[in-house]
Structures are given as C-alpha cells and as structure tokens.
Design a protein around this motif. Structure first.
Motif, mmCIF file in Angstrom:
data_model
loop_
_atom_site.group_PDB
_atom_site.id
_atom_site.type_symbol
_atom_site.label_atom_id
_atom_site.label_comp_id
_atom_site.label_asym_id
_atom_site.label_seq_id
_atom_site.Cartn_x
_atom_site.Cartn_y
_atom_site.Cartn_z
ATOM 1 N N GLY A 168 -18.010 8.390 1.926
ATOM 2 C CA GLY A 168 -17.291 9.576 1.495
ATOM 3 C C GLY A 168 -16.114 9.278 0.585
ATOM 4 N N LEU A 169 -15.860 8.010 0.302
ATOM 5 C CA LEU A 169 -14.761 7.650 -0.592
ATOM 6 C C LEU A 169 -15.312 7.250 -1.952
ATOM 7 C CD1 LEU A 169 -12.544 5.448 1.759
ATOM 8 C CD2 LEU A 169 -12.156 7.805 1.095
ATOM 9 N N GLY A 170 -14.703 7.780 -2.978
ATOM 10 C CA GLY A 170 -15.097 7.418 -4.339
ATOM 11 C C GLY A 170 -14.338 6.191 -4.805
ATOM 12 N N GLU A 212 -10.470 6.734 -4.980
ATOM 13 C CA GLU A 212 -9.800 6.703 -3.690
ATOM 14 C C GLU A 212 -9.625 5.270 -3.202
ATOM 15 O OE1 GLU A 212 -12.371 8.730 -4.334
ATOM 16 O OE2 GLU A 212 -11.584 10.758 -4.033
ATOM 17 N N LEU A 213 -10.664 4.456 -3.378
ATOM 18 C CA LEU A 213 -10.582 3.051 -2.975
ATOM 19 C C LEU A 213 -9.525 2.296 -3.780
ATOM 20 C CD1 LEU A 213 -14.362 2.206 -2.507
ATOM 21 C CD2 LEU A 213 -12.647 2.538 -0.731
ATOM 22 N N LEU A 214 -9.425 2.573 -5.072
ATOM 23 C CA LEU A 214 -8.408 1.925 -5.905
ATOM 24 C C LEU A 214 -7.001 2.335 -5.479
ATOM 25 C CD1 LEU A 214 -10.019 2.075 -9.459
ATOM 26 C CD2 LEU A 214 -9.598 0.063 -8.055
ATOM 27 N N ILE A 215 -6.808 3.601 -5.142
ATOM 28 C CA ILE A 215 -5.492 4.061 -4.699
ATOM 29 C C ILE A 215 -5.115 3.375 -3.386
ATOM 30 C CG2 ILE A 215 -4.228 6.067 -3.816
ATOM 31 C CD1 ILE A 215 -5.773 7.726 -5.935
ATOM 32 N N ILE A 216 -6.068 3.273 -2.458
ATOM 33 C CA ILE A 216 -5.807 2.595 -1.191
ATOM 34 C C ILE A 216 -5.462 1.132 -1.437
ATOM 35 C CG2 ILE A 216 -6.883 1.817 0.957
ATOM 36 C CD1 ILE A 216 -8.449 4.491 0.927
ATOM 37 N N LEU A 217 -6.185 0.469 -2.327
ATOM 38 C CA LEU A 217 -5.913 -0.932 -2.643
ATOM 39 C C LEU A 217 -4.514 -1.113 -3.235
ATOM 40 C CD1 LEU A 217 -6.934 -3.844 -2.786
ATOM 41 C CD2 LEU A 217 -7.861 -3.310 -5.031
ATOM 42 N N VAL A 218 -4.106 -0.213 -4.109
ATOM 43 C CA VAL A 218 -2.773 -0.295 -4.711
ATOM 44 C C VAL A 218 -1.697 -0.096 -3.643
ATOM 45 C CG1 VAL A 218 -1.182 0.878 -6.297
ATOM 46 C CG2 VAL A 218 -3.500 0.342 -7.034
ATOM 47 N N ILE A 219 -1.902 0.861 -2.738
ATOM 48 C CA ILE A 219 -0.927 1.096 -1.669
ATOM 49 C C ILE A 219 -0.799 -0.137 -0.776
ATOM 50 C CG2 ILE A 219 -0.470 2.448 0.410
ATOM 51 C CD1 ILE A 219 -1.698 4.854 -1.108
#
Length: 65
Positions: free
Chosen positions: A4-6, A9-16
């Motif tokens: 369910g993650l595009g 979204e995965l890139l934003i989580i990785l940056v955080i």
C-alpha cells in the motif's frame, strides 16, 4: 507498490529515518533489523529444542533416598 506504499512514501520515510538517526547509524540499524528477521524466521521454522524426558541422574537420586 509495496504493502500500500508507493515509491514517494518510501522515499519520505527513508529521508525521515536518515534525518533522525544520521547516515552513520543506518548500516547498524539495517543489520540489526535483518538479524532480527532472520532469527524470527529461524525460530518459526525449527522444531522446539525443549527436552522433556527425565534424566537418569534424577531417577537414581530418588532411588537412593
């Protein structure tokens, strides 16, 4: 799409995660997570190693008492 993650979204989580923990800690965190997953898979696939049979030493002690 993974669970369910595009990709965004995965890139934003990785940056955080990168901002919170820093670049030097990421390999340690990744290794720890990988080892935890490996141990979990190993524990769920291997049979239980608990031996419930009585030992002979305990039986001999009871006979002598």
């Amino acid at each position: 799409m993974i669970g369910g993650l595009g990709i965004w979204e995965l890139l934003i989580i990785l940056v955080i995660v990168l901002v919170i923990f820093g670049a030097k800690k990421l390999p340690e965190i990744g290794g720890g997570i990988g080892q935890a997953i490996s141990n979990f898979k190993k524990a769920t696939t291997e049979p239980s190693e608990i031996d419930v049979t009585p030992k002979k030493e305990k039986e001999e002690d009871k006979d002598n008492a």
